[in-house]
Scaffold this motif. Structure first.
Motif, PDB file in Angstrom:
ATOM      1  N   ILE A   1      31.165 -28.603 108.896  1.00  0.00           N
ATOM      2  CA  ILE A   1      30.132 -29.220 108.057  1.00  0.00           C
ATOM      3  C   ILE A   1      30.532 -30.653 107.696  1.00  0.00           C
ATOM      4  N   GLY A   2      31.811 -30.855 107.367  1.00  0.00           N
ATOM      5  CA  GLY A   2      32.283 -32.203 107.052  1.00  0.00           C
ATOM      6  C   GLY A   2      32.134 -33.144 108.227  1.00  0.00           C
ATOM      7  N   HIS A   3      32.375 -32.651 109.442  1.00  0.00           N
ATOM      8  CA  HIS A   3      32.248 -33.495 110.629  1.00  0.00           C
ATOM      9  C   HIS A   3      30.788 -33.873 110.872  1.00  0.00           C
ATOM     10  N   VAL A   4      29.892 -32.913 110.726  1.00  0.00           N
ATOM     11  CA  VAL A   4      28.467 -33.195 110.916  1.00  0.00           C
ATOM     12  C   VAL A   4      27.982 -34.186 109.862  1.00  0.00           C
ATOM     13  N   GLU A   5      28.501 -34.055 108.655  1.00  0.00           N
ATOM     14  CA  GLU A   5      28.111 -34.973 107.584  1.00  0.00           C
ATOM     15  C   GLU A   5      28.465 -36.410 107.937  1.00  0.00           C
ATOM     16  N   ASN A   6      29.614 -36.603 108.574  1.00  0.00           N
ATOM     17  CA  ASN A   6      30.029 -37.953 108.957  1.00  0.00           C
ATOM     18  C   ASN A   6      29.162 -38.532 110.069  1.00  0.00           C
ATOM     19  N   ALA A   7      28.525 -37.656 110.864  1.00  0.00           N
ATOM     20  CA  ALA A   7      27.648 -38.164 111.922  1.00  0.00           C
ATOM     21  C   ALA A   7      26.416 -38.841 111.340  1.00  0.00           C
ATOM     22  N   GLY A   8      25.993 -38.413 110.153  1.00  0.00           N
ATOM     23  CA  GLY A   8      24.895 -39.088 109.466  1.00  0.00           C
ATOM     24  C   GLY A   8      23.524 -38.876 110.070  1.00  0.00           C
ATOM     25  N   VAL A   9      23.305 -37.748 110.766  1.00  0.00           N
ATOM     26  CA  VAL A   9      22.005 -37.511 111.403  1.00  0.00           C
ATOM     27  C   VAL A   9      21.167 -36.502 110.634  1.00  0.00           C
ATOM     28  N   TYR A  10      21.750 -35.909 109.596  1.00  0.00           N
ATOM     29  CA  TYR A  10      21.014 -34.986 108.737  1.00  0.00           C
ATOM     30  C   TYR A  10      20.925 -35.579 107.336  1.00  0.00           C
ATOM     31  N   PRO A  11      19.924 -35.200 106.551  1.00  0.00           N
ATOM     32  CA  PRO A  11      19.863 -35.661 105.155  1.00  0.00           C
ATOM     33  C   PRO A  11      21.116 -35.228 104.399  1.00  0.00           C
ATOM     34  N   ALA A  12      21.680 -36.141 103.625  1.00  0.00           N
ATOM     35  CA  ALA A  12      22.930 -35.870 102.911  1.00  0.00           C
ATOM     36  C   ALA A  12      22.785 -34.678 101.973  1.00  0.00           C
ATOM     37  N   GLU A  13      21.659 -34.577 101.304  1.00  0.00           N
ATOM     38  CA  GLU A  13      21.460 -33.480 100.352  1.00  0.00           C
ATOM     39  C   GLU A  13      21.484 -32.125 101.053  1.00  0.00           C
ATOM     40  N   GLN A  14      20.928 -32.071 102.260  1.00  0.00           N
ATOM     41  CA  GLN A  14      20.905 -30.815 103.011  1.00  0.00           C
ATOM     42  C   GLN A  14      22.320 -30.341 103.335  1.00  0.00           C
ATOM     43  N   LEU A  15      23.173 -31.265 103.774  1.00  0.00           N
ATOM     44  CA  LEU A  15      24.545 -30.902 104.110  1.00  0.00           C
ATOM     45  C   LEU A  15      25.364 -30.597 102.864  1.00  0.00           C
ATOM     46  N   GLN A  16      25.114 -31.312 101.773  1.00  0.00           N
ATOM     47  CA  GLN A  16      25.828 -31.037 100.528  1.00  0.00           C
ATOM     48  C   GLN A  16      25.508 -29.635 100.018  1.00  0.00           C
ATOM     49  N   ASN A  17      24.249 -29.250 100.114  1.00  0.00           N
ATOM     50  CA  ASN A  17      23.866 -27.898  99.695  1.00  0.00           C
ATOM     51  C   ASN A  17      24.502 -26.845 100.606  1.00  0.00           C
TER      52      ASN A  17
ATOM     53  N   MET B   1      44.174 -31.404 112.663  1.00  0.00           N
ATOM     54  CA  MET B   1      42.921 -31.312 113.388  1.00  0.00           C
ATOM     55  C   MET B   1      42.282 -32.693 113.487  1.00  0.00           C
ATOM     56  N   ALA B   2      41.057 -32.704 114.002  1.00  0.00           N
ATOM     57  CA  ALA B   2      40.392 -33.977 114.228  1.00  0.00           C
ATOM     58  C   ALA B   2      40.225 -34.739 112.916  1.00  0.00           C
ATOM     59  N   GLN B   3      40.496 -36.031 112.976  1.00  0.00           N
ATOM     60  CA  GLN B   3      40.296 -36.872 111.805  1.00  0.00           C
ATOM     61  C   GLN B   3      38.810 -37.156 111.640  1.00  0.00           C
ATOM     62  N   ALA B   4      38.388 -37.326 110.400  1.00  0.00           N
ATOM     63  CA  ALA B   4      36.973 -37.610 110.148  1.00  0.00           C
ATOM     64  C   ALA B   4      36.593 -38.927 110.799  1.00  0.00           C
ATOM     65  N   GLN B   5      35.546 -38.902 111.602  1.00  0.00           N
ATOM     66  CA  GLN B   5      35.108 -40.113 112.273  1.00  0.00           C
ATOM     67  C   GLN B   5      34.329 -40.987 111.308  1.00  0.00           C
ATOM     68  N   PRO B   6      34.364 -42.311 111.478  1.00  0.00           N
ATOM     69  CA  PRO B   6      33.573 -43.180 110.616  1.00  0.00           C
ATOM     70  C   PRO B   6      32.085 -42.954 110.863  1.00  0.00           C
ATOM     71  N   LYS B   7      31.297 -43.086 109.798  1.00  0.00           N
ATOM     72  CA  LYS B   7      29.868 -42.888 109.941  1.00  0.00           C
ATOM     73  C   LYS B   7      29.281 -43.947 110.853  1.00  0.00           C
ATOM     74  N   LYS B   8      28.346 -43.500 111.723  1.00  0.00           N
ATOM     75  CA  LYS B   8      27.719 -44.403 112.678  1.00  0.00           C
ATOM     76  C   LYS B   8      26.233 -44.493 112.390  1.00  0.00           C
ATOM     77  N   ASP B   9      25.670 -45.621 112.768  1.00  0.00           N
ATOM     78  CA  ASP B   9      24.233 -45.823 112.610  1.00  0.00           C
ATOM     79  C   ASP B   9      23.562 -45.558 113.949  1.00  0.00           C
ATOM     80  N   TYR B  10      23.186 -44.316 114.167  1.00  0.00           N
ATOM     81  CA  TYR B  10      22.493 -43.953 115.395  1.00  0.00           C
ATOM     82  C   TYR B  10      21.023 -44.327 115.281  1.00  0.00           C
ATOM     83  N   ASN B  11      20.429 -44.769 116.398  1.00  0.00           N
ATOM     84  CA  ASN B  11      18.985 -44.956 116.385  1.00  0.00           C
ATOM     85  C   ASN B  11      18.319 -43.576 116.398  1.00  0.00           C
TER      86      ASN B  11
END
Length: 518
Positions: A40-56, A1-11
């Motif tokens: 969930i792992g893919h959204v986590e790599n996008a970095g647009v949500y708080p890390a703790e929220q996605l970890q929970n 499946m899709a490989q995890a994308q590198p985290k990006k710094d979105y404005n």
């Protein structure tokens, strides 16, 4: 499946767009928990949500599975605790799981020893293959209950333990074992959990990325939902069928967008299957609307409008490759054109209930002919695709084909285009690069055009199709529709004849109205 994308710094503006159009919460209603963890792992790599929220969220999903060891390791990682500080409930759950597996293995021991030996499971598959090929006196294969009972002492009740064992294997993340055991279970036929076994095998094939077998399982489930049989089918009501199709469409996104060949290269077979399954011909008569394509379209219209995103993306991504595959057929380009017409009508009708940058891009381009607006929408499309688990791997193709669509539609209503303007619209740094792109697009789109280097312009002749070619293509389509109509009439005649023969053989049962309904 899709490989995890590198985290990006979105404005913040781009991150707000991603959060607004994120579909993870909608997918969560229809996906198995093991599949949801990928999203969930893919959204986590996008970095647009708080890390703790996605970890929970990840821990909440894992806690409801039987992947206890993985849950424990993630819990220690996210909560920053030692093994001694892990809640005792996790250890107790693991101990209970081990006891359950041991009990099931004991109940299934005669079957597992022959058909899934722990030391070499392939030996069991070889024995199974021999029995499937070998025929008994009744002409059926030998992998059946009477033969298994006679030769190996395997009772029917044991297969229910096999099903439970396969289920717990799946829940612990052993998708290979689950897939094999559920295949055995389903081969027997007419067992209590056959319907659930179909879904379990399909999920196992998806998570193992075994795409050819996953396609077979998908087809089996489609037939089970569509072809309702009296008395035993669990999809008797329209509501049950609608809900089952909604689950099936979400699961099938894995197959449609991640289908790969033997060299692990993404191919368009999955994209084609999605379009064929979900996008009906809008010009079909009322009787023809019972075709299964309309049944899946009803799911989008009444239950899951967010799936319109994937239909739009598939048509855009697949249009270039479809054009290449159909280039030898006179009806190829007109068929693609018809797809976009049908899709445009669908987007317009559903705009009140669902819209995102991808649907808005097509609406601006096809319905409004707003080329500037469509071009401006591309940035938002790129952000949405970047953050969408199913579309991420197809981003480059989508953006390339979207720009080509803007260019082609622009050419069809203009006679002169300034190369400098094209370079600006297509984000090229130099006019020379834009000119090379224009030449490539003119050749690929079969446009009657030439470049005036002195005036720095593209001169376009009338893009109206030749009347002779139009007549040929329309005639070809009429012939194809006639052939399809003949096939449907033949199928209906055979069905009616079969019903009549059965009625004559059975004789009247007292309620003659049943024959008229048939």
């Amino acid at each position: 499946m899709a490989q995890a994308q590198p985290k990006k710094d979105y404005n913040e503006e781009d991150a707000a767009i991603i959060r607004k159009y994120d579909l993870t919460s909608q997918h969560a209603k229809y996906l198995d928990r093991h599949m949801l963890s990928y999203l969930i792992g893919h959204v986590e790599n996008a970095g647009v949500y708080p890390a703790e929220q996605l970890q929970n969220a990840e821990l909440a999903v894992l806690s409801k599975t039987s992947m206890v060891d993985h849950y424990k390791s993630q819990y220690m990682k996210y909560k920053n605790v030692t093994e001694e500080e892990v809640p005792k409930e996790i250890t107790e759950k693991r101990n209970a799981l081990v006891e359950k597996i041991t009990e099931l293995e004991k109940n299934c021991e005669p079957f597992l020893k022959k058909f899934y030996p722990e030391e070499d499971p392939t030996q069991g598959w070889e024995l199974y293959s021999e029995l499937v090929v070998k025929q008994g006196e009744d002409g059926k294969h030998m992998f059946n209950l009477p033969y298994l009972k006679q030769q190996y002492g395997i009772e029917k009740e044991m297969f229910e333990s096999v099903y439970q064992y396969a289920k717990i294997k799946y829940e612990t993340g052993d998708y290979y074992s689950a897939g094999i055991l559920l295949h055995y279970y389903r081969k027997i036929g007419d067992l209590e959990n056959d319907a659930d076994a179909k879904w379990g095998r399909y999920a196992s094939e998806i998570l193992m990325q075994n795409w050819p077998d996953a396609v077979d399982s998908l087809r089996t489930l489609q037939d089970s939902i569509d072809n309702v049989t009296m008395g035993t089918n669990i999809y008797q009501t329209e509501g049950a069928q609608l809900q089952a199709r909604a689950w099936l469409m979400h699961w099938s996104l894995f197959v449609y967008f991640f289908y790969q060949d033997e060299n692990s290269v993404y191919v368009d077979e999955g994209i084609d299957k999605l379009i064929d399954a979900w996008l009906p011909d809008m010009y079909k008569t009322h009787q023809e609307k019972e075709h299964k394509q309309w049944k899946y379209l009803r799911v989008i219209q009444s239950l899951c409008p967010h799936l319109l995103r994937y239909l739009c993306a598939a048509v855009i991504i697949g249009s270039e490759e479809s054009g290449k595959r159909l280039s030898g057929q006179e009806s190829g380009h007109i068929r693609i054109k018809q797809r976009f017409k049908d899709l445009s009508r669908l987007i317009d009708s559903e705009a009140r209930y669902y819209k995102d940058p991808i649907t808005e891009f097509l609406q601006l381009l096809l319905s409004d002919c707003d080329f500037d607006g469509a071009h401006a929408k591309l940035h938002a499309c790129e952000l949405v695709i970047d953050s969408d688990f199913f579309l991420y791997e197809h981003k480059a193709r989508f953006m390339r084909q979207a720009r080509k669509m803007i260019f082609e539609n622009h050419c069809r209503i203009h006679s002169v285009m300034d190369i400098a303007m094209v370079a600006k619209k297509l984000n090229y740094d130099t006019e020379e690069a834009a000119e090379r792109y224009i030449v490539k697009m003119i050749r690929g789109a079969h446009l009657d055009a030439k470049i005036d280097s002195e005036a720095n312009q593209v001169l376009l002749a009338s893009q109206g199709a030749s009347i002779y070619r139009t007549v040929r293509e329309k005639t070809k389509l009429v012939r194809d529709k006639t052939d399809q109509l003949i096939e449907r009439l033949q199928d209906r005649r055979l069905t009616q004849q079969s019903t009549h023969n059965k009625a004559v053989a059975d004789g009247p049962k007292g309620d003659m109205s049943s024959f008229s309904r048939a």
